[in-house]
Design an enzyme around this catalytic site. Structure first.
Site, PDB file in Angstrom:
ATOM      1  N   GLN A  31     -70.444  18.103 146.070  1.00 38.05           N
ATOM      2  CA  GLN A  31     -70.868  16.822 145.484  1.00 38.05           C
ATOM      3  C   GLN A  31     -69.927  16.353 144.375  1.00 38.05           C
ATOM      4  OE1 GLN A  31     -75.642  17.256 145.462  1.00 38.05           O
ATOM      5  NE2 GLN A  31     -74.590  19.067 144.718  1.00 38.05           N
ATOM      6  N   ASP A 137     -78.339  27.180 150.844  1.00 33.25           N
ATOM      7  CA  ASP A 137     -79.050  25.994 151.336  1.00 33.25           C
ATOM      8  C   ASP A 137     -80.541  26.301 151.405  1.00 33.25           C
ATOM      9  OD1 ASP A 137     -78.575  23.791 154.236  1.00 33.25           O
ATOM     10  OD2 ASP A 137     -80.218  23.943 152.785  1.00 33.25           O
ATOM     11  N   ASP A 155     -87.214  20.135 144.319  1.00 33.34           N
ATOM     12  CA  ASP A 155     -86.571  19.283 143.305  1.00 33.34           C
ATOM     13  C   ASP A 155     -85.185  18.927 143.819  1.00 33.34           C
ATOM     14  OD1 ASP A 155     -85.410  19.861 139.861  1.00 33.34           O
ATOM     15  OD2 ASP A 155     -85.519  18.053 141.106  1.00 33.34           O
ATOM     16  N   ASP A 158     -81.711  12.834 146.830  1.00 35.57           N
ATOM     17  CA  ASP A 158     -82.314  11.922 147.807  1.00 35.57           C
ATOM     18  C   ASP A 158     -81.992  12.382 149.233  1.00 35.57           C
ATOM     19  OD1 ASP A 158     -81.527   9.999 145.252  1.00 35.57           O
ATOM     20  OD2 ASP A 158     -83.447   9.519 146.205  1.00 35.57           O
ATOM     21  N   PRO A 162     -76.273  16.627 151.197  1.00 32.83           N
ATOM     22  CA  PRO A 162     -76.875  17.968 151.339  1.00 32.83           C
ATOM     23  C   PRO A 162     -78.398  17.948 151.247  1.00 32.83           C
ATOM     24  CG  PRO A 162     -75.901  17.700 149.159  1.00 32.83           C
ATOM     25  CD  PRO A 162     -75.441  16.519 149.984  1.00 32.83           C
TER      26      PRO A 162
HETATM   27  N1  SAM Z   1     -84.554  14.923 139.928  1.00 32.84           N
HETATM   28  C1  SAM Z   1     -83.499  14.629 140.763  1.00 32.84           C
HETATM   29  C2  SAM Z   1     -83.874  13.540 141.705  1.00 32.84           C
HETATM   30  O1  SAM Z   1     -85.046  13.226 141.752  1.00 32.84           O
HETATM   31  O2  SAM Z   1     -83.033  12.936 142.313  1.00 32.84           O
HETATM   32  C3  SAM Z   1     -83.048  15.910 141.418  1.00 32.84           C
HETATM   33  C4  SAM Z   1     -82.379  16.729 140.461  1.00 32.84           C
HETATM   34  S1  SAM Z   1     -81.752  18.269 140.989  1.00 32.84           S
HETATM   35  C5  SAM Z   1     -80.275  18.232 140.102  1.00 32.84           C
HETATM   36  C6  SAM Z   1     -81.236  18.103 142.661  1.00 32.84           C
HETATM   37  C7  SAM Z   1     -80.529  19.352 143.153  1.00 32.84           C
HETATM   38  O3  SAM Z   1     -80.739  19.535 144.563  1.00 32.84           O
HETATM   39  C8  SAM Z   1     -78.990  19.308 142.971  1.00 32.84           C
HETATM   40  O4  SAM Z   1     -78.615  20.308 142.050  1.00 32.84           O
HETATM   41  C9  SAM Z   1     -78.429  19.578 144.380  1.00 32.84           C
HETATM   42  O5  SAM Z   1     -77.269  20.364 144.376  1.00 32.84           O
HETATM   43  C10 SAM Z   1     -79.626  20.305 145.025  1.00 32.84           C
HETATM   44  N2  SAM Z   1     -79.627  20.292 146.486  1.00 32.84           N
HETATM   45  C11 SAM Z   1     -79.306  19.259 147.316  1.00 32.84           C
HETATM   46  N3  SAM Z   1     -79.426  19.647 148.603  1.00 32.84           N
HETATM   47  C12 SAM Z   1     -79.829  20.961 148.588  1.00 32.84           C
HETATM   48  C13 SAM Z   1     -80.125  21.927 149.605  1.00 32.84           C
HETATM   49  N4  SAM Z   1     -80.029  21.599 150.909  1.00 32.84           N
HETATM   50  N5  SAM Z   1     -80.536  23.162 149.224  1.00 32.84           N
HETATM   51  C14 SAM Z   1     -80.652  23.482 147.895  1.00 32.84           C
HETATM   52  N6  SAM Z   1     -80.364  22.623 146.877  1.00 32.84           N
HETATM   53  C15 SAM Z   1     -79.969  21.374 147.226  1.00 32.84           C
END
Ligand code: SAM
Length: 281
Positions: A31, A137, A155, A158, A162
Site C-alpha cells: 500500500q 492475510d 478493522d 475499504d 487488499p
Molecule cells: N479504520 C480504518 C477504516 O475504517 O478505513 C481501518 C484502519 S486499519 C489501519 C486497516 C488495516 O487493514 C490496514 O492496516 C491494512 O493493512 C489492513 N488490511 C487490509 N487488507 C487486509 C487483509 N486482507 N488482511 C489483514 N489486514 C488487512
C-alpha cells in the site's frame, strides 16, 4: 503554499485536510502509506489515498468496534482483530483485563510506521504480553487457524485492494469457522449514505453464515458522509437486545475508561434509520 491531502475514495465527493507537517510518505509492498500533521485532527494516517485514522476522532471508531461486542458477549476471553495496523483497536480491546488479543495484519509496514509516527494510537499495545501479532492475510488466517475466538473485530480498509477479500461470503464463513458458539463478528462497514452497497452486500453475505445479522452506527467525522455502520453477526439473537441497565452493570464491572461510548449509547446504536433498514435486503 499550504499542502492539501485530498481523499480519492469517491470520484464525485471528496474531503481535504491540510498537511501542516508531512511525517512519512512511502509505498510498502502492499500500500501507499502517508502520515501527516493536521491542525484540527492531529496526526492523520492514509492508505492508498484514503483516510484510515486520525488522532482527533479515532476513539469514536475504536471504542464502538471494541467495547460493544466485548461487553455484549459478556464473557469474552479470546479476541481476534483482522487488520488494525495502527494499533488503536488493540489498545481498546486490551483494556479488558481478561482478554487475550490476536491481531492479524497483512502489512508489516503499517504497524512499524504507525508505532513510530502515530504512537498515541497503540499507546504501548504492541508491547503488551496479551497481544499476539501475526503478519498475514486475514482471509487466509481465518481459514487455517486452529485457535477459536469469542469476538472477531474486522478493522479493515475499504473493499478495494487488499481489503476487498474481507467483505466476501467466504471470509465471513471463515470467521464463523473459528468463532466459539454464540460468538460475535463485527466489521468496519462503511458510510451508507455514500457506500449503500456495502450494507446490502454484507447483510446478504453475513446472512449466509449467521442467524442474526444487523448493524450499529456512529458518526466518525473523517469518514465523510454521515453515520458509519458497523456490521454485527452472531447466532445468539439476544446479545444486541441487552438493556441499558444490563449494560451499565457490565461496563461498571469491566472498569474501562471511555471517551465516547456509554451503556445507553451502546444500546441505542442498534436503532437504525429507515435509509439503512431499507438497504438490509
Ligand atoms: N479504520 C480504518 C477504516 O475504517 O478505513 C481501518 C484502519 S486499519 C489501519 C486497516 C488495516 O487493514 C490496514 O492496516 C491494512 O493493512 C489492513 N488490511 C487490509 N487488507 C487486509 C487483509 N486482507 N488482511 C489483514 N489486514 C488487512
Amino acid at each position: 503554499m499550504t499542502d492539501w491531502f485530498v481523499e480519492t475514495l469517491h470520484p464525485e465527493f471528496s474531503q481535504g485536510l491540510t498537511m501542516d507537517t508531512l511525517l512519512y510518505r512511502d509505498k510498502s509492498d502492499i500500500q501507499d502509506l502517508v502520515i501527516f500533521e493536521n491542525e484540527r485532527f492531529g496526526r492523520v494516517m492514509c492508505l492508498d489515498g484514503v483516510v484510515q485514522t486520525t488522532e482527533g476522532d479515532e476513539f469514536v471508531y475504536h471504542e464502538m468496534l471494541a467495547h460493544v461486542p466485548i461487553l455484549a458477549h459478556g464473557n469474552a476471553r479470546n479476541v481476534l482483530i483482522i487488520g488494525g495496523g495502527d494499533g488503536g483497536m488493540a489498545r481498546e480491546a486490551l483494556k479488558h483485563q481478561n482478554v487475550q488479543v490476536t491481531m492479524v495484519e497483512i502489512d508489516r509496514a503499517v504497524v512499524d510506521f504507525c508505532a513510530e509516527h502515530l504512537p498515541n494510537h497503540s499507546a504501548g499495545a504492541f508491547d503488551n504480553p496479551r497481544l499476539d501479532l501475526v503478519i498475514t492475510d486475514g482471509a487466509k488466517f481465518v481459514q487455517e487457524t486452529d485457535k477459536r475466538f469469542d469476538v472477531i473485530i474486522v478493522d479493515s480498509t475499504d473493499p478495494i485492494g487488499p481489503g476487498a477479500v474481507l467483505f466476501t461470503a467466504e471470509f465471513y464463513a471463515g470467521c464463523k469457522r473459528c468463532l466459539t458458539d454464540g460468538g460475535i463478528v463485527v466489521t468496519q462497514n462503511g458510510v451508507p449514505f455514500v457506500q449503500p452497497e456495502e450494507v446490502t452486500n454484507s447483510f446478504q453475505r453475513l446472512g449466509e453464515s449467521f442467524a442474526d445479522v444487523h448493524f450499529y452506527r456512529a458518526a466518525v467525522p473523517t469518514y465523510q458522509g454521515g453515520d458509519m455502520t458497523f456490521g454485527w453477526a452472531t447466532d445468539n439473537k439476544d446479545l444486541r437486545h441487552l438493556t441499558a441497565s444490563e449494560l451499565e452493570a457490565r461496563y461498571a464491572a469491566a472498569g474501562i475508561e471511555t471517551r465516547y461510548v456509554t451503556p445507553a449509547f451502546h444500546a441505542a446504536s442498534f436503532a437504525l434509520p429507515k435509509t439503512i433498514l431499507d438497504l438490509m435486503r
